[in-house]
Scaffold this motif. Structure first.
Motif, short mmCIF file in Angstrom:
data_model
loop_
_atom_site.label_atom_id
_atom_site.label_comp_id
_atom_site.label_asym_id
_atom_site.label_seq_id
_atom_site.Cartn_x
_atom_site.Cartn_y
_atom_site.Cartn_z
N ASP A 1 11.62 2.64 5.79
CA ASP A 1 11.74 1.28 6.33
C ASP A 1 12.04 0.30 5.20
OD1 ASP A 1 9.24 1.74 5.30
OD2 ASP A 1 8.18 0.49 6.72
N VAL A 2 12.37 -0.93 5.58
CA VAL A 2 12.86 -1.89 4.59
C VAL A 2 11.86 -3.04 4.47
CG1 VAL A 2 14.82 -3.37 3.94
CG2 VAL A 2 15.21 -1.30 5.29
N ALA A 3 11.55 -3.42 3.23
CA ALA A 3 10.62 -4.54 3.01
C ALA A 3 11.29 -5.84 3.45
CB ALA A 3 10.25 -4.61 1.53
N GLU B 1 0.81 -1.23 0.00
CA GLU B 1 0.00 0.00 0.00
C GLU B 1 0.84 1.27 0.00
OE1 GLU B 1 -2.35 1.01 3.44
OE2 GLU B 1 -1.02 -0.10 4.77
N LEU B 2 2.11 1.19 0.43
CA LEU B 2 2.94 2.40 0.43
C LEU B 2 3.85 2.50 -0.78
CD1 LEU B 2 3.91 3.11 4.15
CD2 LEU B 2 1.91 3.83 2.84
N ASN B 3 3.64 1.65 -1.78
CA ASN B 3 4.48 1.73 -2.96
C ASN B 3 4.40 3.11 -3.63
OD1 ASN B 3 5.76 -0.73 -2.94
ND2 ASN B 3 4.21 -1.77 -4.20
N ILE C 1 11.09 -5.89 -7.47
CA ILE C 1 11.62 -5.06 -6.37
C ILE C 1 12.05 -3.70 -6.91
CG2 ILE C 1 13.41 -4.89 -4.61
CD1 ILE C 1 13.67 -7.96 -4.73
N ASP C 2 11.45 -2.64 -6.39
CA ASP C 2 11.89 -1.29 -6.73
C ASP C 2 13.01 -0.91 -5.77
OD1 ASP C 2 12.23 1.49 -6.68
OD2 ASP C 2 10.19 1.87 -7.37
N ASP C 3 14.22 -0.95 -6.29
CA ASP C 3 15.42 -0.70 -5.48
C ASP C 3 15.90 0.75 -5.61
OD1 ASP C 3 16.53 -2.59 -3.82
OD2 ASP C 3 17.87 -3.47 -5.31
N ALA C 4 14.98 1.66 -5.93
CA ALA C 4 15.38 3.05 -6.19
C ALA C 4 16.23 3.63 -5.06
CB ALA C 4 14.15 3.92 -6.42
N HIS C 5 15.79 3.42 -3.82
CA HIS C 5 16.50 4.05 -2.69
C HIS C 5 17.51 3.10 -2.04
CE1 HIS C 5 14.07 7.71 -2.74
NE2 HIS C 5 13.12 6.90 -3.19
N THR D 1 7.06 -4.57 -4.69
CA THR D 1 7.38 -3.83 -3.46
C THR D 1 8.58 -2.92 -3.68
OG1 THR D 1 7.88 -4.04 -1.09
CG2 THR D 1 8.97 -5.61 -2.55
N GLU D 2 8.63 -1.84 -2.93
CA GLU D 2 9.88 -1.10 -2.82
C GLU D 2 10.77 -1.87 -1.84
OE1 GLU D 2 9.56 3.17 -2.02
OE2 GLU D 2 7.55 3.14 -2.86
#
Ligand SMILES: Cc1ncc(COP(=O)(O)O)c(C=O)c1O
Length: 380
Positions: A180-182, A126-128, A200-204, A171-172
């Protein structure tokens, strides 16, 4: 449509935004409106956006390849530098292949629709990030589930109910607004149980955790065929552009179907050269990530000592929550008065307003102390 009324309504709700442009390179301090401000708003986590070696690489490419790319990658927009960056990115992420996109936003809005069809069920945290949300909206998937943030019991229940053969969990890795970390290990286990793919969105996380390689390296997970790693060069790598990294067939398929790749002019070679140089720079300067980690730990511990409810996560994004947008704007203005740039993040970007502190390797210990003291005074 009456835009004036709509703007007035946004103003009444303390949700009106405006662009604030700087008059200097991105870095530890930035000049906005004639004032030098300490910058706690940047995703340039390693301070590479103004790094001389990287600028030089971009300058050389500008001379060798010119400025504009002139066409999409599938026509003549790409250069040998684009091919090199893809190879370097695949090696960095431990995958067979990688594909460049013009931004992280373009990667998510291109890759997610391409990887899914009417027979796919998507499961999205939900926070993606908005780019993932938009990617899911553009998808033809007829089943789209939003699971509660990092709640794997909820996700498991949704997966159990779905009859779809093709399932994609999105997920991010480091969440962009909460820091926070998934739980990638358990997400990966759910993938194995339910035959789902993991996006996996590894942007950050790219350049930040796992020795810079991102979430899979951080969790000691070997890249596997069902995992797609998306990322961006625009944050810790200090450049611009996005990527997807995965097994060969997935990348070849994206190359044939991702609309943001096919129907958009390629990145300029100078930006691509900067990204290659950034990957090289991180490998040659591991002390940068160490400095970032020290700054993160210092800031989080100081905030906790001052009574702010923050965690000891090892991520550079630290949200300091306030109850209303008005209060958050006031806090940001008070920080500004102390020479600190940390803008308020408000709906619809987030549900709960906050000041999102971004820590970088370019900060000095005194910068972090000044920030925490100023926040404490502002909140009193
Ligand atoms: C989690 C996440 N994904 C994707 C993006 C988009 O990346 P870019 O800024 O390169 O378009 C962002 C950045 O805003 C992000 O925070």
């Amino acid at each position: 449509m009456n835009y004036k009324d709509k703007l007035d309504e946004l103003r009444r709700q303390d949700l009106l935004r405006s662009v604030r442009d700087r008059d200097c390179p991105a870095g530890r301090t930035i000049k906005i409106g004639g004032r030098d401000l300490l910058n706690f708003s940047s995703n340039d986590y390693l301070g590479l956006a103004s790094n001389h070696a990287i600028i030089e690489a971009a300058q050389n490419a500008l001379i060798d390849f010119g400025h504009g790319a002139g066409a999409s990658r599938l026509l003549s927009g790409g250069t040998t530098l684009h091919a090199t960056l893809q190879i370097r990115t695949a090696a960095f992420k431990g995958t067979e292949k990688a594909l460049l996109f013009n931004s992280g936003y373009a990667a998510n809005t291109g890759a997610i629709p391409a990887l899914t069809d009417a027979h796919t069920a998507i499961f999205s945290d939900e926070l993606n990030h908005a780019s993932i949300v938009d990617g899911c909206r553009l998808s033809a998937a007829t089943e789209r589930h939003i699971y509660k943030h990092n709640d794997l019991n909820h996700l498991e229940a949704l997966l159990s109910k779905s009859q779809r053969v093709n399932k994609l969990i999105v997920t991010e890795s480091i969440f962009s607004m909460d820091g926070d970390v998934a739980d990638i290990c358990n997400l990966n286990m759910l993938c194995a149980r339910f035959g789902a793919a993991l996006y996996i969105d590894d942007a950050h996380a790219t350049g930040v955790i796992g020795g810079g390689r991102g979430a899979l390296a951080h969790f000691n997970i070997v890249p596997q065929n069902h995992i797609i790693q998306m990322g961006t060069y625009s944050k810790a790598l200090g450049s611009v552009g996005g990527f997807a990294a995965a097994e060969k067939q997935v990348i070849d398929y994206l190359c044939n179907t991702a609309r943001t790749l096919i129907y958009s002019t390629a990145l300029p070679a100078s930006a691509v050269a900067a990204s290659i140089a950034a990957i090289d720079y991180i490998a040659a300067h591991p002390e940068l990530i160490v400095k970032l980690r020290d700054n993160i730990a210092t800031c989080r511990k100081l905030l906790i000592a001052r009574g702010f409810p923050v965690t000891l996560d090892e991520t550079p994004i630290i949200p300091v929550m306030f109850s209303t947008s008005a209060e958050t704007l006031t806090m940001s203005a008070r920080l500004l008065a102390q020479g600190i740039y940390a803008p308020a993040i408000r709906p619809p970007t987030v549900k709960a307003p906050r000041i999102r502190i971004s820590i970088s390797a370019f900060h000095e210990r005194g910068d972090v102390t000044h920030l925490v003291n100023a926040l404490y005074e502002a909140a009193r």
